[in-house]
Design a protein around this motif. Structure first.
Motif, PDB file in Angstrom:
ATOM      1  N   LEU A 109       0.836  -1.209   0.000  1.00 47.19           N
ATOM      2  CA  LEU A 109       0.000   0.000   0.000  1.00 47.19           C
ATOM      3  C   LEU A 109       0.868   1.256   0.000  1.00 47.19           C
ATOM      4  CD1 LEU A 109      -2.812  -1.004   2.545  1.00 47.19           C
ATOM      5  CD2 LEU A 109      -2.996  -0.893   0.043  1.00 47.19           C
ATOM      6  N   THR A 110       1.892   1.273   0.840  1.00 45.78           N
ATOM      7  CA  THR A 110       2.789   2.425   0.938  1.00 45.78           C
ATOM      8  C   THR A 110       3.547   2.631  -0.363  1.00 45.78           C
ATOM      9  OG1 THR A 110       3.029   2.043   3.307  1.00 45.78           O
ATOM     10  CG2 THR A 110       4.681   3.434   2.257  1.00 45.78           C
ATOM     11  N   ARG A 111       4.099   1.549  -0.910  1.00 47.49           N
ATOM     12  CA  ARG A 111       4.881   1.640  -2.140  1.00 47.49           C
ATOM     13  C   ARG A 111       4.044   2.174  -3.303  1.00 47.49           C
ATOM     14  NH1 ARG A 111       5.213  -2.131  -5.808  1.00 47.49           N
ATOM     15  NH2 ARG A 111       4.698  -3.849  -4.417  1.00 47.49           N
ATOM     16  N   LEU A 112       2.757   1.782  -3.350  1.00 47.97           N
ATOM     17  CA  LEU A 112       1.875   2.242  -4.430  1.00 47.97           C
ATOM     18  C   LEU A 112       1.268   3.610  -4.143  1.00 47.97           C
ATOM     19  CD1 LEU A 112       0.032  -1.107  -5.284  1.00 47.97           C
ATOM     20  CD2 LEU A 112       1.889   0.003  -6.573  1.00 47.97           C
ATOM     21  N   GLY A 113       1.552   4.148  -2.961  1.00 51.60           N
ATOM     22  CA  GLY A 113       1.018   5.461  -2.601  1.00 51.60           C
ATOM     23  C   GLY A 113      -0.477   5.448  -2.330  1.00 51.60           C
TER      24      GLY A 113
END
Length: 150
Positions: free
Chosen positions: A80-84
Motif C-alpha cells: 500500500l505504501t509503495r503504491l502510494g
C-alpha cells in the motif's frame, strides 16, 4: 492468509451518521458525491493492486483483495505504501487458513460403519398386514375409502 479490504459504501444512515432525522435533497446529493469520490479512489487502487497480482472479490459492503504470495501483514502494508495508496481506506485482515475449512470435513468424522446398511434396519418383510388392527385406521381414512370410486 492476508486480505486487504476497502468499504465501498454502507447503509445511508451509517454513511450520514444519523438515523430517523430530517434530511434534505442537498444531504442526499452530498452523500452521492462522497460515495462517488470514494468509489473512484477505490477503483483506481484496485487497478494498481491487480497489476501487482492481487485478486479482488466483491463482498456485501466492500471489496476484498488477496494475493497468493502475500502471507504477512507487513508485506500488505508495504505494498500500500509503495503504491502510494491511502492505508486508512484499506483494512488488513489476517485469517488462519486452517479455521476456514473446519466445517468442510464433516464426513471425515463419520465412521465407515455409519454408512453401512445394518441388519437392525426395518425391511418391508418386517411388517405384517396382520399386525395392523382395524382400530389403527381413524374414521377419516375410512370415509375417504368409501368416497373413492372403485
Amino acid at each position: 492468509m492476508i486480505t486487504l479490504s476497502a468499504l465501498l459504501f454502507a447503509k445511508p444512515a451509517k454513511e450520514l451518521d444519523r438515523e430517523n432525522d430530517p434530511i434534505t435533497h442537498q444531504d442526499i446529493a452530498n452523500l452521492g458525491i462522497t460515495i462517488g469520490a470514494r468509489l473512484s479512489r477505490i477503483a483506481a487502487a484496485v487497478k494498481h493492486l491487480e497489476a501487482e497480482g492481487w485478486e479482488p472479490v466483491l463482498r456485501l459492503y466492500d471489496v476484498a483483495l488477496t494475493h497468493p504470495g502475500v502471507t504477512m501483514r507487513r508485506e500488505a502494508t508495504a505494498t500500500l505504501t509503495r503504491l502510494g495508496l491511502d492505508s486508512g481506506e484499506f483494512q488488513v485482515e489476517e485469517s488462519n487458513d486452517d479455521t476456514e475449512d473446519e466445517g468442510d470435513d464433516v464426513d471425515d468424522e463419520l465412521d465407515d460403519g455409519d454408512l453401512d446398511d445394518d441388519d437392525e434396519d426395518l425391511d418391508d418383510e418386517d411388517l405384517d398386514d396382520e399386525d395392523l388392527d382395524d382400530d389403527d385406521l381413524d374414521d377419516d381414512d375410512a370415509e375417504d375409502d368409501e368416497e373413492k370410486p372403485g
